[in-house]
Design a protein around this motif. Structure first.
Motif, short mmCIF file in Angstrom:
data_model
loop_
_atom_site.label_atom_id
_atom_site.label_comp_id
_atom_site.label_asym_id
_atom_site.label_seq_id
_atom_site.Cartn_x
_atom_site.Cartn_y
_atom_site.Cartn_z
N SER A 1 -11.87 7.50 5.54
CA SER A 1 -11.85 8.36 3.72
C SER A 1 -11.02 7.09 3.05
CB SER A 1 -11.53 9.70 4.45
OG SER A 1 -11.20 10.45 3.59
N ASP A 2 -10.44 7.83 2.27
CA ASP A 2 -9.51 7.35 1.26
C ASP A 2 -8.33 7.01 1.62
OD1 ASP A 2 -7.93 9.12 1.51
OD2 ASP A 2 -8.53 10.35 -0.52
N GLY A 3 -7.51 6.57 3.05
CA GLY A 3 -6.89 6.23 3.20
C GLY A 3 -5.36 7.09 3.21
N GLU A 4 -5.63 8.50 2.40
CA GLU A 4 -4.59 8.93 1.62
C GLU A 4 -3.81 10.34 2.21
OE1 GLU A 4 -2.07 8.62 -1.41
OE2 GLU A 4 -2.94 6.36 -1.20
N ALA A 5 -5.13 10.35 3.90
CA ALA A 5 -4.72 11.49 4.36
C ALA A 5 -3.44 10.99 6.55
CB ALA A 5 -5.63 12.54 5.20
N LYS A 6 -2.37 11.32 5.85
CA LYS A 6 -1.94 11.33 6.47
C LYS A 6 -2.09 11.38 7.92
CE LYS A 6 2.70 11.67 4.17
NZ LYS A 6 4.18 12.50 4.84
N VAL A 7 -1.73 10.19 9.26
CA VAL A 7 -1.41 10.16 10.42
C VAL A 7 -0.34 10.29 11.96
CG1 VAL A 7 -3.17 9.48 12.79
CG2 VAL A 7 -3.95 9.56 10.10
N GLY A 8 0.09 10.80 12.37
CA GLY A 8 0.72 10.73 13.43
C GLY A 8 1.13 10.39 13.98
N PHE A 9 1.75 9.62 14.50
CA PHE A 9 1.83 8.24 15.88
C PHE A 9 2.80 8.25 16.31
CE2 PHE A 9 -0.78 6.53 11.93
CZ PHE A 9 -1.59 5.67 12.20
N CYS A 10 2.40 7.53 17.80
CA CYS A 10 3.26 7.04 18.91
C CYS A 10 3.21 5.56 18.66
CB CYS A 10 3.38 8.28 19.90
SG CYS A 10 4.19 9.36 20.50
N THR B 1 0.48 7.62 6.47
CA THR B 1 -1.06 7.49 5.46
C THR B 1 -1.62 5.70 6.23
OG1 THR B 1 -0.31 6.41 3.52
CG2 THR B 1 -0.50 8.94 3.50
N PRO B 2 -2.96 5.70 6.84
CA PRO B 2 -3.36 4.49 6.61
C PRO B 2 -3.24 3.35 5.41
CG PRO B 2 -4.74 5.89 7.11
CD PRO B 2 -4.15 7.36 6.41
N ASN B 3 -2.98 4.10 3.85
CA ASN B 3 -2.91 2.65 2.97
C ASN B 3 -1.25 2.73 3.37
OD1 ASN B 3 -4.51 3.50 1.98
ND2 ASN B 3 -4.45 4.82 0.43
N GLN B 4 -0.02 3.58 3.62
CA GLN B 4 0.95 3.09 3.88
C GLN B 4 1.13 1.85 4.62
OE1 GLN B 4 2.34 7.49 4.19
NE2 GLN B 4 4.09 6.17 2.33
N VAL B 5 -0.02 1.87 5.84
CA VAL B 5 -0.05 0.92 7.40
C VAL B 5 -0.60 -0.45 6.77
CG1 VAL B 5 -0.93 0.13 9.20
CG2 VAL B 5 -0.30 2.16 8.50
N LEU B 6 -1.36 -0.36 5.45
CA LEU B 6 -1.44 -1.37 4.66
C LEU B 6 -0.73 -2.12 3.97
CD1 LEU B 6 -4.52 -3.21 3.59
CD2 LEU B 6 -4.92 -1.16 2.06
N GLY B 7 -0.01 -1.17 2.98
CA GLY B 7 0.73 -2.03 2.85
C GLY B 7 1.96 -2.28 3.39
N GLU B 8 2.31 -1.68 4.00
CA GLU B 8 3.31 -2.76 4.73
C GLU B 8 1.87 -3.80 5.57
OE1 GLU B 8 6.58 -1.74 5.69
OE2 GLU B 8 6.85 -3.54 6.77
N TYR B 9 1.36 -3.80 5.94
CA TYR B 9 0.68 -5.45 6.70
C TYR B 9 0.95 -5.94 5.29
CZ TYR B 9 -1.62 -3.79 10.95
OH TYR B 9 -1.22 -4.12 13.03
N GLN C 1 4.00 -7.92 5.23
CA GLN C 1 4.45 -8.74 6.27
C GLN C 1 4.26 -9.67 6.13
OE1 GLN C 1 5.79 -7.50 9.51
NE2 GLN C 1 6.45 -5.31 8.90
N THR C 2 2.57 -10.03 4.86
CA THR C 2 1.59 -11.28 5.51
C THR C 2 1.76 -11.86 4.21
OG1 THR C 2 -0.34 -9.57 4.99
CG2 THR C 2 0.30 -10.38 6.97
N GLY C 3 2.84 -11.29 3.23
CA GLY C 3 3.40 -12.37 1.65
C GLY C 3 2.74 -11.96 0.93
N GLY C 4 2.53 -10.65 0.89
CA GLY C 4 2.49 -10.02 -0.15
C GLY C 4 0.98 -9.82 -1.26
N ASP C 5 -0.23 -10.91 -0.22
CA ASP C 5 -1.78 -10.59 -0.54
C ASP C 5 -2.04 -8.99 -1.26
OD1 ASP C 5 -1.17 -12.97 -1.72
OD2 ASP C 5 -2.36 -13.83 -0.14
N LYS C 6 -3.11 -9.02 -1.51
CA LYS C 6 -3.58 -7.86 -1.81
C LYS C 6 -4.83 -8.14 -0.20
CE LYS C 6 -1.72 -4.95 -3.71
NZ LYS C 6 -1.48 -3.00 -2.82
N TRP C 7 -4.89 -7.52 0.68
CA TRP C 7 -5.95 -7.23 1.75
C TRP C 7 -7.23 -6.96 1.31
CZ3 TRP C 7 -4.79 -6.86 7.82
CH2 TRP C 7 -3.68 -7.07 7.66
N SER C 8 -8.45 -7.70 1.35
CA SER C 8 -9.61 -6.20 0.95
C SER C 8 -9.92 -5.37 2.15
CB SER C 8 -10.99 -7.60 1.32
OG SER C 8 -10.92 -7.82 2.56
#
Ligand SMILES: NC(=O)c1ccc[n+]([C@@H]2O[C@H](COP(=O)([O-])OP(=O)(O)OC[C@H]3O[C@@H](n4cnc5c(N)ncnc54)[C@H](OP(=O)(O)O)[C@@H]3O)[C@@H](O)[C@H]2O)c1
Length: 320
Positions: A193-202, A234-242, A245-252
């Motif tokens: 989807s658009d990565g904006e819907a929250k997901v609850g993880f353990c 949100t998945p987009n927050q996960v992406l932002g964290e990756y 932590q990997t140098g700040g470049d935008k991922w594809s």
């Protein structure tokens, strides 16, 4: 038995060396004050193939025994319940063994010493909404809950379902781009989807922590489905964290429309049902199936700083 006076001391664990069982065991063995005694019920095969792990656990300081038997054998299960005198049983059996649990629960209800049973759940909330009863992966767990509702009284046996949502540690590594996933070697992600819907993880270590917390809070946990979460993002927050932590470049990033995932899910159930569960669960998680007004963390004494957080979980995932 009054719930206010009961405190679990002698535990018996099924599926202890499995994917999530290992984390549950590590948390149980690390708990202080220590539990009086822990028994692992395991297959003859696992007793041989995972001998080193079992030896490490047995020599770790907490009294522990390994009962080798067949979960399908009523005689073996009865013998384990009698000889080891557990008061609490924790099942972490895999999906292939979920239906066996009807017998395990029934025998536990008849066993003199057993007061409490945790069926193998540790995943998606199978009674989340009106669609839940029809979701294929939920059927065995739903059938067990129905059996328990219809046939087991709390005076005989208390039941607790630990509902954890997806394991972050597994969710970030998807088997197919259609399922969403993060690939640090390519700095590439696929997101449903658009990565904006929250997901609850353990996280998987937190599943063990929550299980021990439930054991320490019998009154609050008896006869409930406890919904617990390490963090909700949100998945987009996960992406932002990756990216951070990997140098700040935008991922594809490839965004997979929900309709595309739904079509792949339908195809998988027709053509490769063995791999279809993952499609359904990822669709449920993307549709909000892990979200609640309030989770049960606090009820069992787990505060916001007691769980692993997103940054820590991503750091760990990057080291894998
Ligand atoms: N939330 C999530 O993201 C997520 C992900 C995966 C799993 N889960 C849930 O976690 C629970 C445990 O799953 P798991 O993947 O940790 O289990 P698993 O590793 O597949 O299996 C755990 C243990 O169950 C025992 N077992 C006996 N007969 C079996 C059979 N026919 N099929 C499978 N296992 C059998 C085996 O132990 P012995 O040899 O010692 O008997 C095995 O090591 C399940 O309820 C599952 O739905 C949740």
């Amino acid at each position: 038995m009054s719930s206010t006076t009961f405190s679990p001391a002698r535990l018996l664990v099924f599926g202890a060396t499995g994917a999530i069982g290992k984390y549950i065991m590590e948390a149980i063995l690390a708990a202080r004050p220590a539990f009086q005694h822990v028994t692992i019920f395991t297959s003859a095969n696992t007793a041989v193939t995972k001998k080193d792990l079992l030896t490490r656990w047995k020599t770790g300081g907490v009294p522990m025994s390994v009962f080798v038997g067949d979960v399908n054998s009523e005689e073996d299960v009865k013998r384990a319940y009698q000889s080891e005198a557990p008061d609490t049983i924790i099942s972490a059996l895999g999906r292939g063994a979920l239906t066996i649990q009807t017998n395990l629960v029934q025998l536990a209800a008849q066993a003199e010493t057993v007061k409490w049973f945790f069926p193998s759940e540790y995943g998606t909330d199978i009674e989340h909404n009106a669609k839940s009863p029809n979701e294929k992966p939920h059927q065995h767990k739903l059938a067990l809950r129905k059996f328990i509702r219809d046939s087991i009284r709390p005076e005989q046996l208390h039941i607790t379902y630990l509902v954890t949502g997806p394991y972050f540690d597994m969710w970030v590594h998807a088997a197919s781009p259609l399922l969403g996933g993060f690939d640090p070697s390519k700095k590439a992600a696929s997101i449903i989807s658009d990565g904006e819907a929250k997901v609850g993880f353990c996280t998987m270590p937190d599943v063990g922590k929550f299980l021990v917390a439930a054991l320490r809070h019998p009154t609050e946990s008896f006869d409930k489905a406890l919904k617990v979460q390490s963090f909700v993002v949100t998945p987009n927050q996960v992406l932002g964290e990756y990216e951070k932590q990997t140098g700040g470049d935008k991922w594809s990033v490839t965004y997979v429309p929900l309709e595309e995932l739904r079509a792949a899910e339908t195809k998988a159930w027709h053509e490769t049902p063995g791999s279809a569960t993952g499609f359904t669960l990822r669709r449920i998680w993307a549709e909000g199936g892990t979200l609640y007004e309030k989770n049960d963390n606090e009820l069992i004494g787990i505060g916001p700083d007691d769980t692993e957080n997103l940054a820590y979980a991503v750091t760990k995932a990057l080291k894998q």
